[in-house]
Scaffold this active site. Structure first.
Site, short mmCIF file in Angstrom:
data_model
loop_
_atom_site.label_atom_id
_atom_site.label_comp_id
_atom_site.label_asym_id
_atom_site.label_seq_id
_atom_site.Cartn_x
_atom_site.Cartn_y
_atom_site.Cartn_z
N TYR A 57 -31.22 -39.70 20.28
CA TYR A 57 -31.35 -41.16 20.42
C TYR A 57 -31.49 -41.52 21.90
CZ TYR A 57 -29.83 -45.99 20.87
OH TYR A 57 -29.74 -47.32 21.22
N LEU A 76 -37.91 -54.78 8.40
CA LEU A 76 -36.78 -55.12 7.52
C LEU A 76 -36.10 -53.89 6.91
CD1 LEU A 76 -38.05 -58.37 5.74
CD2 LEU A 76 -36.69 -58.13 7.83
#
Ligand code: UDP
Length: 340
Positions: A152, A45
């Protein structure tokens, strides 16, 4: 405790990591629709929203927690994983490479090792067009050179390679799905895009339409493209999600490990996207011409022929208007996103 069933595409105990995120929540929604599978969503979360998980079991937790992973795999007899938990911002990865290599690789290894310990055989991995780097030809197929230009893309490519090594050593079946530009929102209206902060073009233009931003900045108008702005391949998030289901079924039916591109095969420029949003919302929106954003290639368009031919994937929400319309419906319904 659920019992482990014989492998079949009919029923699976599936762990979805990052299932409270944008793409992940749409994967969970599509998995639920089949009515066939037992689904466990794991999400820390940090970026995800618990409300976005529309069913199955939700566990708040992190891939750093190997004890929790052991519990989940054991108690739910997990057989297959859809792995989307990751950091995914190119710019941030350039500034904080360690964070990306740690979260996307070290934590990802925790997951793979748990899979090996608990004999979970299949993984569908959320990968990216960023594994290709600067395109040398377009549309980009899966055999295009892999020369990522940022941490990334590098972390995602390296994880693909790790999975191949785990297949060799432990028999792990894996399919990597290399997303181009995920966009749109579920037609159910229940879930959609809610990144904080938002960095993606379509939701940013919609925030202008909602009066939450003064204008959209166009990042570069001097690219070598017909209107000078960058061209991208926007693919509806529900179509992306369905590709994960096809990949799971394929692996469970004995298909070989591989990687697939997911795009529409048609590029739209930044100006064309803004024009389409204006058409959908029915008025013109303030825009300013800005400078290029570091690391943006001029054109990124996918060839998704391989997954269409091999798995029968067909985007249903193919045209840009539908993609933008579904995103607009979501943003109108939830102008401040989840939880508000
Ligand atoms: N873009 C833009 N203004 C914005 C956000 C994005 O001009 O406020 C451009 C960006 O440079 C790229 C395209 O829109 O060419 C899509 O960017 P996005 O961040 O949505 O996805 P990416 O291609 O980076 O995955």
């Amino acid at each position: 405790m659920p019992t482990r069933q014989k492998w079949s595409a009919e029923h699976m105990n599936i762990l979805v990591t990052g299932g409270a995120g944008y793409v992940g929540s749409h994967v969970v929604e599509e998995l639920l629709k089949t009515g066939k599978h037992q689904i466990v969503t794991l999400d820390n979360l940090q970026k995800g929203h618990p409300e976005a998980v529309l069913g199955g079991e939700f566990i708040k937790g992190d891939l750093t927690d190997t004890k929790l992973l052991d519990e989940i795999f054991r108690e739910h007899a997990i057989e297959a994983v859809v792995h989307l938990a990751a950091d995914s911002l190119v710019g941030e990865s350039v500034e904080h490479p360690g964070k990306y290599f740690h979260n996307n690789l070290v934590n990802g290894l925790n997951l793979l090792n748990a899979m090996v310990r608990h004999d979970a055989k299949y993984i569908v991995f959320s990968s990216t067009a960023a594994v290709y780097g600067e395109p040398v030809r377009t549309p980009i197929d899966e055999d295009h050179p892999h020369v990522p230009t940022n941490p990334y893309g590098e972390s995602k490519l390296f994880f693909e390679k790790i999975m191949a090594r785990y297949e060799h050593a432990y028999g792990l079946g894996h399919i990597s799905l290399r997303y181009f530009n995920a966009a749109g929102a579920s037609q159910s209206g229940a879930i959609g895009e809610d990144h904080r902060p938002e960095t993606h073009l379509i939701p940013i233009v919609l925030e202008v339409a909602l009066g939450q931003r003064e204008h959209v900045a166009i990042f570069g108008t001097d690219y070598d493209t017909p209107d000078g702005t960058c061209i991208r391949d926007y693919v509806h998030v529900t179509d992306l999600a369905n590709a994960h289901l096809l990949a799971l079924d394929a692996l469970a039916s004995g298909a070989p490990s591989t990687a697939y591109n997911l795009g529409n095969g048609e590029g739209f420029s930044v100006r064309e996207v803004i024009d389409m949003v204006e058409q959908v919302v029915g008025r013109s929106l303030p825009q300013v011409e800005g400078t290029r954003r570091a690391g943006d290639p001029a054109v990124l368009v996918a060839s998704s022929r391989r997954i269409m031919e091999e798995l029968g994937w067909q985007p249903r929400y193919h045209d840009l208007k539908t993609i933008v319309q579904t995103a607009w419906d979501w943003h109108k319904r939830r102008p401040h996103g989840f939880g508000e």
